[in-house]
Enzyme design. Structure first.
Site, PDB file in Angstrom:
ATOM      1  N   ARG A  73       3.182  -4.961  16.774  1.00 53.71           N
ATOM      2  CA  ARG A  73       1.802  -4.630  16.530  1.00 53.71           C
ATOM      3  C   ARG A  73       0.863  -5.709  17.028  1.00 53.71           C
ATOM      4  NH1 ARG A  73       1.694  -3.069  10.348  1.00 53.71           N
ATOM      5  NH2 ARG A  73       2.446  -5.227  10.383  1.00 53.71           N
ATOM      6  N   ASP A  98      -2.336  -8.771  11.831  1.00 53.19           N
ATOM      7  CA  ASP A  98      -3.710  -8.919  11.288  1.00 53.19           C
ATOM      8  C   ASP A  98      -3.983 -10.285  12.060  1.00 53.19           C
ATOM      9  OD1 ASP A  98      -3.784  -6.914   9.222  1.00 53.19           O
ATOM     10  OD2 ASP A  98      -2.571  -8.432   7.920  1.00 53.19           O
ATOM     11  N   HIS A 145       5.848 -12.859   7.351  1.00 57.18           N
ATOM     12  CA  HIS A 145       5.823 -11.479   7.087  1.00 57.18           C
ATOM     13  C   HIS A 145       7.193 -11.416   6.051  1.00 57.18           C
ATOM     14  CE1 HIS A 145       6.409  -7.290   7.283  1.00 57.18           C
ATOM     15  NE2 HIS A 145       5.304  -7.053   7.362  1.00 57.18           N
ATOM     16  N   SER A 179       0.770  -1.247   0.018  1.00 55.73           N
ATOM     17  CA  SER A 179       0.124  -0.127   0.106  1.00 55.73           C
ATOM     18  C   SER A 179       0.819   1.436   0.029  1.00 55.73           C
ATOM     19  CB  SER A 179      -0.914   0.050   1.289  1.00 55.73           C
ATOM     20  OG  SER A 179      -0.303  -0.132   2.366  1.00 55.73           O
ATOM     21  N   HIS A 211      -1.922  -8.917   1.837  1.00 56.70           N
ATOM     22  CA  HIS A 211      -1.408  -7.730   2.634  1.00 56.70           C
ATOM     23  C   HIS A 211      -2.906  -7.618   3.574  1.00 56.70           C
ATOM     24  CE1 HIS A 211       0.451  -3.966   3.454  1.00 56.70           C
ATOM     25  NE2 HIS A 211      -0.189  -3.103   2.194  1.00 56.70           N
TER      26      HIS A 211
HETATM   27  N1  HAX Z   1       1.051 -19.816   5.628  1.00 54.53           N
HETATM   28  C1  HAX Z   1       1.444 -20.885   4.832  1.00 54.53           C
HETATM   29  N2  HAX Z   1       2.654 -20.883   4.076  1.00 54.53           N
HETATM   30  C2  HAX Z   1       2.880 -19.525   4.238  1.00 54.53           C
HETATM   31  C3  HAX Z   1       3.040 -18.871   5.129  1.00 54.53           C
HETATM   32  C4  HAX Z   1       1.817 -18.993   6.149  1.00 54.53           C
HETATM   33  N3  HAX Z   1       1.160 -18.013   7.037  1.00 54.53           N
HETATM   34  N4  HAX Z   1       3.810 -17.631   5.206  1.00 54.53           N
HETATM   35  C5  HAX Z   1       4.757 -17.764   4.080  1.00 54.53           C
HETATM   36  N5  HAX Z   1       4.379 -19.113   3.713  1.00 54.53           N
HETATM   37  C6  HAX Z   1       4.738 -19.798   2.442  1.00 54.53           C
HETATM   38  C7  HAX Z   1       4.921 -18.775   1.218  1.00 54.53           C
HETATM   39  O1  HAX Z   1       3.718 -18.742   0.623  1.00 54.53           O
HETATM   40  C8  HAX Z   1       6.043 -19.376   0.448  1.00 54.53           C
HETATM   41  O2  HAX Z   1       5.552 -20.729  -0.096  1.00 54.53           O
HETATM   42  P1  HAX Z   1       6.144 -21.371  -1.653  1.00 54.53           P
HETATM   43  O3  HAX Z   1       7.700 -21.203  -1.402  1.00 54.53           O
HETATM   44  O4  HAX Z   1       5.188 -22.559  -1.681  1.00 54.53           O
HETATM   45  O5  HAX Z   1       5.607 -20.381  -2.554  1.00 54.53           O
HETATM   46  C9  HAX Z   1       7.053 -19.998   1.588  1.00 54.53           C
HETATM   47  O6  HAX Z   1       6.341 -20.096   2.649  1.00 54.53           O
HETATM   48  C10 HAX Z   1       8.072 -18.926   1.922  1.00 54.53           C
HETATM   49  O7  HAX Z   1       7.437 -17.688   2.082  1.00 54.53           O
HETATM   50  P2  HAX Z   1       8.262 -16.621   2.788  1.00 54.53           P
HETATM   51  O8  HAX Z   1       9.433 -16.003   2.051  1.00 54.53           O
HETATM   52  O9  HAX Z   1       8.381 -16.837   4.283  1.00 54.53           O
HETATM   53  O10 HAX Z   1       7.255 -15.270   2.675  1.00 54.53           O
HETATM   54  P3  HAX Z   1       6.950 -14.076   1.791  1.00 54.53           P
HETATM   55  O11 HAX Z   1       8.011 -12.983   2.171  1.00 54.53           O
HETATM   56  O12 HAX Z   1       7.113 -14.571   0.233  1.00 54.53           O
HETATM   57  O13 HAX Z   1       5.397 -13.693   2.140  1.00 54.53           O
HETATM   58  C11 HAX Z   1       3.559 -13.055   3.191  1.00 54.53           C
HETATM   59  C12 HAX Z   1       5.156 -13.076   3.339  1.00 54.53           C
HETATM   60  C13 HAX Z   1       3.172 -12.347   4.475  1.00 54.53           C
HETATM   61  C14 HAX Z   1       2.882 -12.691   2.165  1.00 54.53           C
HETATM   62  C15 HAX Z   1       3.215 -14.522   3.449  1.00 54.53           C
HETATM   63  O14 HAX Z   1       3.926 -14.882   4.903  1.00 54.53           O
HETATM   64  C16 HAX Z   1       1.897 -14.857   3.786  1.00 54.53           C
HETATM   65  O15 HAX Z   1       1.134 -15.123   2.836  1.00 54.53           O
HETATM   66  N6  HAX Z   1       1.385 -14.723   5.029  1.00 54.53           N
HETATM   67  C17 HAX Z   1      -0.006 -15.161   5.277  1.00 54.53           C
HETATM   68  C18 HAX Z   1      -0.977 -14.008   4.589  1.00 54.53           C
HETATM   69  C19 HAX Z   1      -0.743 -12.526   5.860  1.00 54.53           C
HETATM   70  O16 HAX Z   1      -0.923 -12.763   6.947  1.00 54.53           O
HETATM   71  N7  HAX Z   1      -0.582 -11.586   5.277  1.00 54.53           N
HETATM   72  C20 HAX Z   1      -0.485 -10.357   6.021  1.00 54.53           C
HETATM   73  C21 HAX Z   1       1.064  -9.634   6.115  1.00 54.53           C
HETATM   74  C22 HAX Z   1       1.290  -8.384   6.873  1.00 54.53           C
HETATM   75  C23 HAX Z   1       0.695  -7.645   6.182  1.00 54.53           C
HETATM   76  O17 HAX Z   1       1.087  -6.868   5.114  1.00 54.53           O
HETATM   77  N8  HAX Z   1      -0.531  -6.939   6.718  1.00 54.53           N
HETATM   78  O18 HAX Z   1      -1.270  -6.020   6.300  1.00 54.53           O
END
Ligand code: HAX
Length: 441
Positions: A327, A373, A318, A241, A271
Site C-alpha cells: 500500500r 500510513d 507492522h 478496526s 493503528h
Molecule cells: N518505532 C519505534 N519503535 C518501534 C517501532 C517504530 N516504528 N515499531 C516497533 N517498535 C518497537 C515496539 O514498540 C516494541 O518495543 P518494546 O519492546 O520496547 O515495547 C518493539 O519495537 C517490538 O515491536 P514489534 O514486535 O516489532 O511490533 P508490534 O507488532 O508490537 O507493533 C506496530 C506493531 C505497528 C504497533 C509498531 O510497529 C508501531 O508502533 N509502529 C509505529 C506506529 C504505526 O505506524 N502504526 C501503524 C501500523 C499500520 C496500521 O495499522 N495502520 O493503520
C-alpha cells in the site's frame, strides 16, 4: 438492491454448506499451538478468526479475494478517463468474491447514491460538539447518531428470525457506506472551512463525489481518493478496526454500533491515527530544522532523537508484515506519476531510505519497513489538504468497505458470539508449578 443482495446470498448459502461439511470432517484438526508468550503479547501469530474478504501475507502484503493491489489497479473498473480502481468495485469483489463488470460497479454506485441521504439530526449532533473535538470523535458520534436509521435494530426489536440477520445487516452496511462520505465531508468543512458545506454531485462516483464534497474537484485528487479508498479498505480480520467491528457484531449489536466501535480502535496512534502522526512528525522535523527539504543525515539525526525520547517512528513497523507494505508502494507510484518533484513527497522517500536501517540496528523491531500510513499524508498535502487531524477519518470511510462486507459474511455464516478464554497470572504460575489446570488439560 436486488442483484447484489441476491448474488451475495447465493454465495453465502453455498459457502455455509461447504463450511458445515469441512467442520464435520475436519473440525478436530489442530491448526497450531499457542505459546505462553503469545497470550501476554497481543495474541500475535495466533490464527483464531475467519475473514473472507482479504488475506495478509507477511512477505507479500495484502490480497483482496486473491488479488494484489497492482492486479486490482489493472482489473477493476475505472472512472471515465481515470486509471485508478473504483472502490465500489473492490466492495463488490470483497462481498461476492468475483471481479465486477463495469455495469456491476455502476449499479453499486447508483444504489449508494439512492441510499446517501443523511437525516438532519446527525448534522445537529455534530454541531453540538465543540469545534475543537477531534474529527474522529465527531465521526464516531455522527455514526452513533445515525444509528436511528438501523434496519437491523428495528427488525431485531420486532422479532426478526435469525435466518434474516444477514439481510438487515446488508441493508445497514450499504446505507452506512453510502452516507459516510457526506458525514466525513461535513465534519471537514465544519472544522476547517468555516462551515461552508458542499452539496453532493449525483453524477460522480462514490469516491469522486466524496472528493467533491470535501472541496477538491481537481481530477488528480479524485484519482487519489479512488486509490486511497481502495487500498485502505481491508487488511484481513485481526487488525484492531476489523477485529473490533467483528467482535462487537458478534454480540448481534447492529452495524452502526459495530462500525463505530471499530472506528474507536482506528483512532489509536498505533493503528489508523498513525497517518496523522506521520505528517505531524515530518512538519515538526521541518520546523525544527528550519528547512523544507531535510537531508538524509538530518532525517537520521531526527529519527534517533525520536527514539531517544521514547517515541515510535510513525508509519514504520507492522504486527504481521515483514516487508515494505504494498500500500506504501502503490502510493509511491502515484507520487512518481503525479508529483515527482513535490518536496514533501521527496522527503517521504528520503525517510524510506533512512529509517529502516536505523530501526533494524536496534535489534528488537520485527519489521523496520514502512506501512500504509508512512506515505498517505504527503499526497494529501500536495493537493492542499494540510489538516492532518482529519486524515484518519478518510481512512475510516475506506475501512467501512472491508469491515462491513465482512460483517455481512459474519451474519450470513451465522458466526457465533466471540468469547476467547482468558487466564490470570496466578493461574499461569500454579500451572507452571504443575498445580492447577489450564486450557482444558
Ligand atoms: N518505532 C519505534 N519503535 C518501534 C517501532 C517504530 N516504528 N515499531 C516497533 N517498535 C518497537 C515496539 O514498540 C516494541 O518495543 P518494546 O519492546 O520496547 O515495547 C518493539 O519495537 C517490538 O515491536 P514489534 O514486535 O516489532 O511490533 P508490534 O507488532 O508490537 O507493533 C506496530 C506493531 C505497528 C504497533 C509498531 O510497529 C508501531 O508502533 N509502529 C509505529 C506506529 C504505526 O505506524 N502504526 C501503524 C501500523 C499500520 C496500521 O495499522 N495502520 O493503520
Amino acid at each position: 438492491m436486488g442483484s447484489l443482495k441476491a448474488r451475495f446470498k447465493e454465495k453465502a448459502d453455498s459457502l455455509a454448506i461447504e463450511i458445515k461439511d469441512i467442520l464435520k470432517t475436519h473440525g478436530n484438526k489442530v491448526i497450531g499451538e499457542v505459546q505462553l508468550s503469545q497470550i501476554y503479547q497481543g495474541m500475535r501469530g495466533i490464527t483464531g478468526l475467519v475473514s473472507e474478504t482479504s488475506l495478509l501475507d507477511a512477505q507479500e502484503g495484502i490480497r483482496f479475494r486473491g488479488y494484489s493491489i497492482p492486479e486490482l489497479q489493472e482489473k477493476l473498473p475505472k472512472a471515465e478517463g481515470g486509471s485508478e480502481p473504483l472502490p465500489e468495485g473492490l466492495f463488490y469483489l470483497m462481498l461476492v468474491g468475483d471481479l465486477p463488470s463495469a455495469n456491476d460497479v455502476e449499479l453499486v454506485t447508483s444504489n449508494l447514491q439512492r441510499r446517501s441521504h443523511v437525516p438532519n439530526h446527525v448534522f445537529d449532533t455534530i454541531e453540538a460538539l465543540p469545534i475543537n473535538s477531534h474529527p474522529m470523535t465527531q465521526f464516531v458520534v455522527a455514526i452513533m447518531a445515525l444509528q436511528t436509521e438501523s434496519h437491523y435494530q428495528k427488525r431485531y426489536a420486532a422479532g426478526m428470525n435469525k435466518k434474516d440477520y444477514w439481510d438487515a445487516v446488508f441493508d445497514d452496511a450499504m446505507d452506512l457506506i453510502a452516507r459516510l462520505p457526506r458525514i466525513a465531508a461535513y465534519i471537514y468543512r465544519r472544522k476547517y472551512k468555516n462551515g461552508e458545506h458542499i452539496q453532493p454531485n449525483g453524477l460522480l462516483d462514490w469516491a469522486g463525489n466524496f472528493a467533491h464534497m470535501l472541496g477538491y474537484d481537481d481530477e488528480g485528487f479524485m484519482e487519489l481518493m479512488r486509490l486511497y479508498m481502495t487500498i485502505h479498505a481491508d487488511h484481513e480480520g485481526g487488525n484492531v478496526s476489523a477485529h473490533t467491528t467483528h467482535l462487537v457484531g458478534s454480540a448481534l449489536s447492529d452495524p452502526y454500533l459495530s462500525f463505530a466501535a471499530g472506528m474507536n480502535g482506528l483512532a489509536g496512534p498505533l493503528h489508523g491515527l498513525a497517518n496523522q502522526e506521520v505528517i505531524k512528525w515530518i512538519f515538526e522535523m521541518r520546523e525544527e530544522l528550519n528547512t523544507e527539504s531535510p537531508s538524509k543525515e538530518q532525517i537520521a539525526e531526527y529519527v534517533r532523537k525520536t527514539l531517544t525520547a521514547g517515541k515510535v517512528v510513525p508509519g514504520y513497523g507492522h504486527a504481521v508484515l515483514r516487508k515494505t507494505d504494498p500500500r506504501f508502494t502503490a502510493q509511491m507510484e502515484f507520487g512518481k506519476k503525479h508529483m515527482p518533484e513535490d518536496p514533501l513527497v521527496k522527503t517521504v522517500w528520503n525517510i524510506y531510505e533512512t529509517v529502516p536501517p536505523i530501526l533494524q540496528s536496534l535489534g528488537k523491531i520485527k519489521n523496520p519497513w514502512p506501512n500504509v500510513d508512512a506515505h498517505s499524508g504527503a499526497l494529501l498535502v500536495h493537493y492542499g489538504m494540510v489538516e492532518y487531524d482529519f486524515y484518519t477519518v478518510l481512512f475510516g470511510v475506506s475501512r467501512a468497505l472491508g469491515v462491513l462486507a465482512s460483517l455481512c459474511w459474519d451474519r450470513a455464516l451465522s458466526l457465533p458470539i466471540e468469547r476467547p478464554k482468558s487466564v490470570t497470572t496466578d493461574l499461569v504460575k500454579s500451572w507452571l508449578k504443575g498445580e492447577g489446570e489450564i486450557w482444558g488439560e
